[in-house]
Design an enzyme around this catalytic site. Sequence first.
Site, PDB file in Angstrom:
ATOM      1  N   PHE A 281       0.848  -1.206   0.000  1.00 53.87           N
ATOM      2  CA  PHE A 281       0.000   0.000   0.000  1.00 53.87           C
ATOM      3  C   PHE A 281       0.874   1.243   0.000  1.00 53.87           C
ATOM      4  O   PHE A 281       1.844   1.334   0.745  1.00 53.87           O
ATOM      5  CB  PHE A 281      -0.891  -0.024   1.245  1.00 53.87           C
ATOM      6  CG  PHE A 281      -1.722   1.216   1.453  1.00 53.87           C
ATOM      7  CD1 PHE A 281      -2.925   1.385   0.783  1.00 53.87           C
ATOM      8  CD2 PHE A 281      -1.298   2.215   2.319  1.00 53.87           C
ATOM      9  CE1 PHE A 281      -3.694   2.526   0.985  1.00 53.87           C
ATOM     10  CE2 PHE A 281      -2.061   3.358   2.530  1.00 53.87           C
ATOM     11  CZ  PHE A 281      -3.259   3.510   1.861  1.00 53.87           C
ATOM     12  N   ARG A 443      -7.977 -20.079 -12.288  1.00 52.91           N
ATOM     13  CA  ARG A 443      -9.126 -20.543 -13.062  1.00 52.91           C
ATOM     14  C   ARG A 443      -8.989 -20.050 -14.513  1.00 52.91           C
ATOM     15  O   ARG A 443      -9.968 -19.731 -15.159  1.00 52.91           O
ATOM     16  CB  ARG A 443     -10.432 -20.041 -12.443  1.00 52.91           C
ATOM     17  CG  ARG A 443     -11.523 -21.111 -12.447  1.00 52.91           C
ATOM     18  CD  ARG A 443     -12.858 -20.594 -11.979  1.00 52.91           C
ATOM     19  NE  ARG A 443     -13.828 -21.672 -11.934  1.00 52.91           N
ATOM     20  CZ  ARG A 443     -15.133 -21.524 -12.046  1.00 52.91           C
ATOM     21  NH1 ARG A 443     -15.653 -20.329 -12.186  1.00 52.91           N
ATOM     22  NH2 ARG A 443     -15.936 -22.548 -11.996  1.00 52.91           N
ATOM     23  N   LYS A 476     -26.602 -13.298  -9.017  1.00 54.94           N
ATOM     24  CA  LYS A 476     -25.534 -13.909  -8.211  1.00 54.94           C
ATOM     25  C   LYS A 476     -24.231 -13.335  -8.759  1.00 54.94           C
ATOM     26  O   LYS A 476     -23.840 -13.619  -9.894  1.00 54.94           O
ATOM     27  CB  LYS A 476     -25.561 -15.427  -8.351  1.00 54.94           C
ATOM     28  CG  LYS A 476     -24.443 -16.134  -7.578  1.00 54.94           C
ATOM     29  CD  LYS A 476     -24.602 -17.648  -7.676  1.00 54.94           C
ATOM     30  CE  LYS A 476     -23.404 -18.404  -7.117  1.00 54.94           C
ATOM     31  NZ  LYS A 476     -23.483 -19.843  -7.426  1.00 54.94           N
ATOM     32  N   CYS A 526     -20.854 -13.565  -3.922  1.00 56.55           N
ATOM     33  CA  CYS A 526     -20.218 -14.875  -4.019  1.00 56.55           C
ATOM     34  C   CYS A 526     -18.767 -14.635  -4.415  1.00 56.55           C
ATOM     35  O   CYS A 526     -18.467 -13.702  -5.153  1.00 56.55           O
ATOM     36  CB  CYS A 526     -20.935 -15.702  -5.091  1.00 56.55           C
ATOM     37  SG  CYS A 526     -20.251 -17.351  -5.329  1.00 56.55           S
ATOM     38  N   GLY A 529     -17.622 -19.303  -3.555  1.00 59.14           N
ATOM     39  CA  GLY A 529     -18.301 -19.538  -2.280  1.00 59.14           C
ATOM     40  C   GLY A 529     -18.155 -18.299  -1.415  1.00 59.14           C
ATOM     41  O   GLY A 529     -18.446 -17.185  -1.844  1.00 59.14           O
ATOM     42  N   ASP A 534     -18.330 -10.372   3.954  1.00 57.17           N
ATOM     43  CA  ASP A 534     -17.972  -9.306   4.890  1.00 57.17           C
ATOM     44  C   ASP A 534     -19.082  -8.262   4.927  1.00 57.17           C
ATOM     45  O   ASP A 534     -19.959  -8.238   4.063  1.00 57.17           O
ATOM     46  CB  ASP A 534     -16.635  -8.678   4.483  1.00 57.17           C
ATOM     47  CG  ASP A 534     -16.650  -8.174   3.053  1.00 57.17           C
ATOM     48  OD1 ASP A 534     -17.298  -7.150   2.805  1.00 57.17           O
ATOM     49  OD2 ASP A 534     -16.027  -8.810   2.165  1.00 57.17           O
ATOM     50  N   ASP A 548     -18.694 -22.839  -1.302  1.00 54.22           N
ATOM     51  CA  ASP A 548     -18.922 -23.786  -2.398  1.00 54.22           C
ATOM     52  C   ASP A 548     -19.102 -25.197  -1.862  1.00 54.22           C
ATOM     53  O   ASP A 548     -19.437 -26.115  -2.607  1.00 54.22           O
ATOM     54  CB  ASP A 548     -17.736 -23.765  -3.376  1.00 54.22           C
ATOM     55  CG  ASP A 548     -17.924 -22.711  -4.458  1.00 54.22           C
ATOM     56  OD1 ASP A 548     -19.042 -22.186  -4.575  1.00 54.22           O
ATOM     57  OD2 ASP A 548     -16.957 -22.430  -5.181  1.00 54.22           O
ATOM     58  N   GLU A 614     -38.637 -38.472  -2.497  1.00 52.00           N
ATOM     59  CA  GLU A 614     -37.732 -37.347  -2.222  1.00 52.00           C
ATOM     60  C   GLU A 614     -38.365 -36.022  -2.653  1.00 52.00           C
ATOM     61  O   GLU A 614     -38.250 -35.004  -1.961  1.00 52.00           O
ATOM     62  CB  GLU A 614     -36.401 -37.564  -2.953  1.00 52.00           C
ATOM     63  CG  GLU A 614     -35.533 -38.637  -2.306  1.00 52.00           C
ATOM     64  CD  GLU A 614     -34.338 -39.023  -3.161  1.00 52.00           C
ATOM     65  OE1 GLU A 614     -33.230 -39.109  -2.602  1.00 52.00           O
ATOM     66  OE2 GLU A 614     -34.510 -39.238  -4.388  1.00 52.00           O
TER      67      GLU A 614
END
Length: 729
Positions: A281, A443, A476, A526, A529, A534, A548, A614
């Site tokens: 910083f 990723r 999302k 998200c 996950g 916060d 996740d 179910e």
Amino acid sequence: MSIRYIEETGQLILETRSTSYQMKIDSLGYLNHLYYGPKVETTDMSYPYRIYDHGFSGNPYDMRNNRAFSLDSMPQEYTSFGVGDFRVSSIAASCSDGSRCAEFRYEKHEIIDGKYSIPGLPSVYDSGAVAQTLIVTLIDNAANIRIKLYYGVFESLDIITRAAEISNAGYEIVWLRKASSMCLELPFGKWDMIHFHGRHCMERQPERVPLFHGIHTLSSGRGMSSHQHNPFVILCDHEATEDSGTCYGMMLMYSGNHKTEIELDQFDSTRVVMGLSDDRFRWELAPNTSLHTPEVILTCADGLTELSHRYHRVIRNNVVRGAYKLSHRPVLINNWEAMYFDLNEEKLLALADKAASLGIELFVLDDGWFKNRVDDNAALGDWVPDEKKLPNGLDSLIEKINAKGMKFGLWVEPEMVSEDSDLYRAHPDWALTAPNRAPMMARNQLVLDLSRQEVHEYIFNTLSDLLSKYNITYIKWDFNRPLSDVYSRSTPSPRQGEVAHRYYLSLYKIYERLTEKFPNVLFEGCAGGGGRFDAGMLHYAPQIWCSDNTDPISRLTIQYGTSFGYPMSSVGAHVSATPNHQTGRLTPLSTRGIVAMSGAFGYELDLLKLSDGELAEIKEQVARFKEIEPIVHNGLFYRLSSMQESGHYFAWQFVSPEKDRSLVNIVVTNPLANSTPIHVRLKGLDPDALYSVDGEFECSGSALMKAGYTFTRLTGDYPALQVDIKQVK
Ligand code: GLA
């Protein structure tokens, strides 16, 4: 009046319902911290301090040979730096003349009705709860740095917030190297630290350790509040339990790089410094400009339960905003774990059809809907529906889903770009990458440089267009890699140390603009996950995908840890398939339901693969959740099992605000042969009321809380139970 100034003694006193906070301006103008803790009736809390020569701790020049006075031992509201307080400091800077020291003295203060807000940053707001603000201004005239310390006092909530504004009062540039939000001194007492560490798929694992001499650092330099260290910490008495013992909570309302340093010093005094991380910083503070730090939400409570209740209340009522703040959150089905990237209109509609027949209210189309997104190697940045997977268009899909009586939600990851995308090919300089260096890939994607105005506008316009064009009621908002190679091509080289924070100023502004323009859209945060779980994010997104990891047994610790600071209404939780995709574990559907129903509830599995039995059970769960949601989301949450018991079972309880209904939940993680049934003492009931326990028997609140309740013996793999307690008299 929750804030008072006593001129004769130079004291500033903040008071909430059950806590007192005192500071004092001494004869030299230093702003000493005197006390924060359970409410005291004494107005001058300087009496516990014995002033003596601390040996080898220097003395300010004004004191000459008065060796009893040293910044190195004095509790302070915000520290100086480089002038003889050798403990962790709140601030560091290089001044225009190259000096790296400053010593701050009182200049003035003001007391204002209402709660301050922070330009460009999320902060706790005054909604119904009457708040007052204290601003104390400190100055160092040699360094030309002025600091305004902000205190927001929410008397009825027992919450105090803190933030700082650091400004350049001179004519030359000052380079800030550290800018914390607060320094909190606990000069007396011995403390345990409870912090929430973790990793992807295992977020917010609580760990309780006694402080040892030295500096404990909890931080994230990942450009996100992180899976690894949540910006929330508790210091409590060694003996503190859920029900009693002094507990301090400190929560940073920020989603980027953060740092908390807790120093137990040579004199057994504890100092906590919390705020922006100083790692890489460096901020150019030009003359007449200032930097605002993120806010810290503080409380001091008797017992961990009371501490959590205060955070739950303040986050629910004074952090979260918008149409979904306290109202019903639609039960959703998300197609991710049902299909991953292998989706098309036909499959989506078949899933939606089943979901609608079960009472599910919102269909969420996750990753993979946009062109060329066949896997996670390409296409981020090109937010155009894929014509192969959706040959009739997104519009038509949404219409068909709406026709089934369901709302529609969409997954996006707007802060990211794939190298293999039209966006990257057109604007390679929009990604955060350092010159002459191949960037770290994660990723197989890069992060967009949100500090650039064009990128800011691009992201806002992309989302605004999607939300305007299509009937989308839920977003999302994902974020699937950390920030590395943080270098902005639109920032001059000496100012690269500002980019990570400017990224978040821009992100918050995008969110602010979007939530203002589309007030009826529910945003769910998200980050792989729960990597950005916060209070900063919760200001814009009322719920966050908690992890996740959808395995209910893993979720027990994740949700348990999360519950210390965050309300269950913020915890995105879904029933998924068995065996679970992350752990391979087999669990009963009822257990998955009970665990997921303790949060912002939904499903994430292929309903077409389930048996009629179910499906019937899911239909019942959905109906049940709709009925109990007000208690789960807006009631009081109690942890009935402790960290020690978690190897064997987890139990937790919800109590309605009126105390007329309670849900007691248990999951046995390790059933023992021939063991005594699990017995817990219930909490939060009305001792004088008579309750019906699951319709089996009637019992007084006092008996259930004092003598307790014994669960029926549960056997098998991961059995669970939800006991319904209703007031009858
Ligand atoms: C992240 C999210 C998941 C899912 C995938 C899609 O990992 O946390 O829920 O949306 O991305 O790529």
